[in-house]
Design a protein around this motif. Structure first.
Motif: not given
Length: 130
Positions: A99-115
């Motif tokens: 699902x597109x929502x999974x991709x958005x959530x996974x990307x968001x988590x990755x960005x937050x972890x990097x930040x």
């Protein structure tokens, strides 16, 4: 003091969770050629080895007297089990990885972890230097 009412409510919550939304939803799942999540877990793990964690989680609905009348269970099942006698952790949820929502959530988590990894160093670096 007796804990009987609280224990009865816990038993009710467990029964509501095992209904998985009711007969209609289970029937729709079967008519679509799919097993329920609990049936899939039962096929995956060794017999009688699954021990659910957090199976009572969900949103309860109460009547005016504060008596539990229904529970909308959590949309994830988590537990410990054995597969071919080896201990495993089992999770099953409703968020499909396609699902597109999974991709958005996974990307968001990755960005937050990097930040969270780099921002403290960037912010505190000048402070540490004086």
């Amino acid at each position: 003091m007796s804990w009987t009412p609280e224990l009865e409510e816990l038993a009710q919550r467990r029964a509501f969770a095992l209904k998985m939304g009711g007969e209609e939803k289970v029937r729709r799942q079967h008519e679509g050629g799919k097993l329920t999540v609990r049936e899939r877990i039962d096929q995956l793990v060794d017999p009688e080895s699954f021990r659910e964690v957090g199976g009572l989680a969900g949103t309860g609905q109460y009547d005016a007297d504060g008596k539990l009348i229904d529970v909308t269970p959590s949309n994830v099942i988590i537990g410990r089990a054995r597969v071919r006698q080896r201990p495993v952790v089992v999770t099953a949820g409703t968020l499909r990885t396609l699902e597109p929502l999974f991709v958005v959530l996974a990307t968001g988590v990755a960005v937050i972890l990097v930040l969270l990894t780099f921002l403290p160093a960037l912010a505190l670096g000048p402070l540490a230097e004086g």
